[in-house]
Scaffold this active site. Structure first.
Site, PDB file in Angstrom:
ATOM      1  CG  HIS A 154      -1.531   7.371  13.231  1.00 24.67           C
ATOM      2  ND1 HIS A 154      -2.746   7.738  13.750  1.00 24.67           N
ATOM      3  CD2 HIS A 154      -1.801   6.815  12.034  1.00 24.67           C
ATOM      4  CE1 HIS A 154      -3.706   7.410  12.914  1.00 24.67           C
ATOM      5  NE2 HIS A 154      -3.161   6.844  11.847  1.00 24.67           N
TER       6      HIS A 154
HETATM    7  C1  UD1 Z   1      -1.992   2.848   8.921  1.00 23.80           C
HETATM    8  C2  UD1 Z   1      -2.929   3.453   7.886  1.00 23.80           C
HETATM    9  C3  UD1 Z   1      -3.708   4.588   8.533  1.00 23.80           C
HETATM   10  C4  UD1 Z   1      -4.393   4.140   9.813  1.00 23.80           C
HETATM   11  C5  UD1 Z   1      -3.362   3.519  10.737  1.00 23.80           C
HETATM   12  C6  UD1 Z   1      -4.021   2.992  11.984  1.00 23.80           C
HETATM   13  C7  UD1 Z   1      -2.147   3.395   5.567  1.00 23.80           C
HETATM   14  C8  UD1 Z   1      -1.646   4.219   4.445  1.00 23.80           C
HETATM   15  N1  UD1 Z   1      -2.218   4.011   6.770  1.00 23.80           N
HETATM   16  O1  UD1 Z   1      -1.062   3.884   9.255  1.00 23.80           O
HETATM   17  O2  UD1 Z   1      -4.698   5.021   7.630  1.00 23.80           O
HETATM   18  O3  UD1 Z   1      -4.990   5.246  10.425  1.00 23.80           O
HETATM   19  O4  UD1 Z   1      -2.709   2.438  10.047  1.00 23.80           O
HETATM   20  O5  UD1 Z   1      -3.110   2.732  12.989  1.00 23.80           O
HETATM   21  O6  UD1 Z   1      -2.476   2.250   5.360  1.00 23.80           O
HETATM   22  N2  UD1 Z   1       4.850   0.153  12.685  1.00 23.80           N
HETATM   23  C9  UD1 Z   1       5.360  -0.618  13.673  1.00 23.80           C
HETATM   24  N3  UD1 Z   1       4.636  -1.693  14.071  1.00 23.80           N
HETATM   25  C10 UD1 Z   1       3.453  -2.017  13.504  1.00 23.80           C
HETATM   26  C11 UD1 Z   1       2.950  -1.229  12.469  1.00 23.80           C
HETATM   27  C12 UD1 Z   1       3.649  -0.137  12.079  1.00 23.80           C
HETATM   28  O7  UD1 Z   1       6.427  -0.366  14.202  1.00 23.80           O
HETATM   29  O8  UD1 Z   1       2.827  -3.024  13.918  1.00 23.80           O
HETATM   30  C13 UD1 Z   1       5.600   1.359  12.262  1.00 23.80           C
HETATM   31  C14 UD1 Z   1       6.609   1.067  11.186  1.00 23.80           C
HETATM   32  O9  UD1 Z   1       7.694   1.908  11.353  1.00 23.80           O
HETATM   33  C15 UD1 Z   1       5.876   1.463   9.936  1.00 23.80           C
HETATM   34  C16 UD1 Z   1       5.059   2.646  10.434  1.00 23.80           C
HETATM   35  O10 UD1 Z   1       4.716   2.306  11.766  1.00 23.80           O
HETATM   36  O11 UD1 Z   1       6.721   1.783   8.877  1.00 23.80           O
HETATM   37  C17 UD1 Z   1       3.848   2.938   9.628  1.00 23.80           C
HETATM   38  O12 UD1 Z   1       3.014   1.784   9.542  1.00 23.80           O
HETATM   39  P1  UD1 Z   1       1.953   1.661   8.343  1.00 23.80           P
HETATM   40  O13 UD1 Z   1       1.172   0.428   8.495  1.00 23.80           O
HETATM   41  O14 UD1 Z   1       2.660   1.861   7.053  1.00 23.80           O
HETATM   42  O15 UD1 Z   1       1.044   2.930   8.526  1.00 23.80           O
HETATM   43  P2  UD1 Z   1       0.354   3.539   9.851  1.00 23.80           P
HETATM   44  O16 UD1 Z   1       1.002   4.822  10.159  1.00 23.80           O
HETATM   45  O17 UD1 Z   1       0.234   2.539  10.922  1.00 23.80           O
END
Ligand code: UD1
Length: 397
Positions: A223
């Site tokens: 991811h």
């Molecule tokens: C976040 C953390 C990362 C961690 C990961 C664990 C930061 C900067 N990154 O990354 O360090 O390793 O969590 O999983 O805080 N999305 C969904 N559903 C969700 C959550 C996210 O669809 O429940 C999608 C959305 O498009 C979102 C993207 O994933 O924009 C990224 O989510 P985000 O929480 O910003 O960062 P992660 O990549 O999950």
């Protein structure tokens, strides 16, 4: 710290806000809340969920598996750019702090929720504890590295998982009296849940186990922006994994952002994506990556525990495979958890397609041997943290 906030010698329970936002936070905080709940006269605890992760599979499943109570306060901030997400969390968490007036805020790990809430609390002169302090990849292109560096500079109690984290903090000018080497609460959870995870039927559901016969298989998670935001890199990784899938099934519980990118870059033909992981066996996908939605904690632990090899860009999985003795190939150029490569089963392989395939095939031939279990990764990290906090509370922080 603002002296006005000093609590007079434990005349009452101290009010603690635990902050969680993303999947790995839940795993780190659960054992600490459980341990602190044994001291009801000393700690009044509340759980604040920022809503950084909000999908059922990314959040609710974890709460259920880990026996975490529903959050007391849910901020519902969801996704956005880094600035939007961090900003929204700060705005909402400030309201919570003003309303709740906690004596201590506890943040964990390195996600945007961690730095956002630490920053809010410290500016309100509320003491902050950081669980999993001091890890460094020395790669400032990683958002998590920025979150780690800044959080550690402003927090009052820094709980570390390994001695090299202490050294990193000392080099950055943090005074020794703030640093406590307590071990790894993520491993507390793993050890607590290992027996329960054996009841998971994930291997049977995926067709990996039939009576007592267990197939050899690989598990993949992916991811990080450095792996999934560039189409050439992502295609190269998927190519390597498809080659590996010609040898053994490759199971890929996929983060929603990764599935989104695979679709954006029109790479969906490279994976077999089964939206319902419970519905089918792996036979159908036998020579192609078999992607499924993210799994809950117990199913994933079971899947990882019996794998021949795990390929990942996650931080926590490098630690979990070290304890499980399962070979781990980390698809990154660096790690903030070097102890998993010196003491554990982890190797850094980067994201070059040929290298990934070559190293994975190597592991299948010659299993990486576990060397040793890092100190204090013994299931008692939360006990140590609670002990420090009881002592500090007694002294009025
Ligand atoms: C976040 C953390 C990362 C961690 C990961 C664990 C930061 C900067 N990154 O990354 O360090 O390793 O969590 O999983 O805080 N999305 C969904 N559903 C969700 C959550 C996210 O669809 O429940 C999608 C959305 O498009 C979102 C993207 O994933 O924009 C990224 O989510 P985000 O929480 O910003 O960062 P992660 O990549 O999950």
């Amino acid at each position: 710290m603002n002296p006005q906030r000093k609590i007079s010698k434990l005349s009452r329970a101290i009010k603690v806000l635990h902050v969680v936002g993303a999947r790995p936070n839940f795993v780190k905080v659960a054992p600490l809340m459980r341990e602190m709940s044994k001291y009801k006269q000393k700690f009044e605890q509340k759980l604040v969920h920022t809503g950084q992760h909000y999908d059922e599979e990314m959040s609710k499943l974890f709460f259920d598996d880990l026996g975490l109570n529903e959050p007391d306060i849910y901020l519902g901030v969801g996704s956005g750019t880094h600035a939007e997400q961090t900003g929204k969390i700060m705005i909402e968490f400030e309201k919570v702090c003003l309303e709740e007036k906690p004596d201590l805020v506890i943040v964990a790990g390195d996600v945007n929720s961690t730095i956002a809430c630490a920053l809010v609390a410290v500016k309100l002169h509320i003491p902050v504890a950081h669980v999993e302090a001091g890890l460094r990849s020395f790669d400032k292109t990683m958002p998590e590295e920025i979150n780690r560096l800044l959080t550690d500079q402003i927090t009052d109690y820094l709980f570390t998982t390994c001695k090299d984290a202490n050294q990193n903090l000392i080099k950055e000018g943090i005074t020794r009296d703030k640093i406590f080497f307590v071990g790894n609460t993520m491993i507390d959870t793993l050890l607590q849940q290992a027996e329960i995870a054996k009841k998971s039927m994930i291997l049977e559901n995926l067709g990996l186990r039939d009576n007592d016969n267990l197939k050899r298989y690989a598990v993949v998670t992916l991811h990080r922006p450095s792996n999934v935001d560039n189409p050439t890199v992502l295609e190269g990784i998927l190519t390597a994994l498809n080659e590996l899938a010609k040898e053994i099934p490759v199971i890929f519980p996929a983060h929603p952002r990764t599935i989104k990118q695979i679709r954006n870059f029109k790479l969906q033909e490279m994976i077999n994506y089964e939206e319902n992981s419970k519905a089918v066996g792996v036979k159908k996908a036998s020579r192609k990556i078999f992607a499924i939605p993210p799994l809950g904690y117990l199913d994933f632990l079971r899947l990882m525990s019996e794998a021949s090899v795990v390929l990942t860009d996650s931080g926590g999985i490098q630690e979990e495979t070290t304890i499980l003795g399962i070979p781990c190939l980390t698809l990154r150029a660096n790690t903030e958890r070097p102890i998993t490569t010196t003491a554990g089963t982890n190797s850094l392989v980067g994201n070059d397609s040929q290298e990934i395939l070559g190293r994975a095939l190597d592991v299948l031939k010659n299993r990486i041997q576990r060397k040793k279990i890092p100190k204090h990764w013994d299931g008692k990290a939360a006990v140590r943290i609670a002990r420090v906090l009881r002592k500090k509370a007694k002294a009025g922080f």
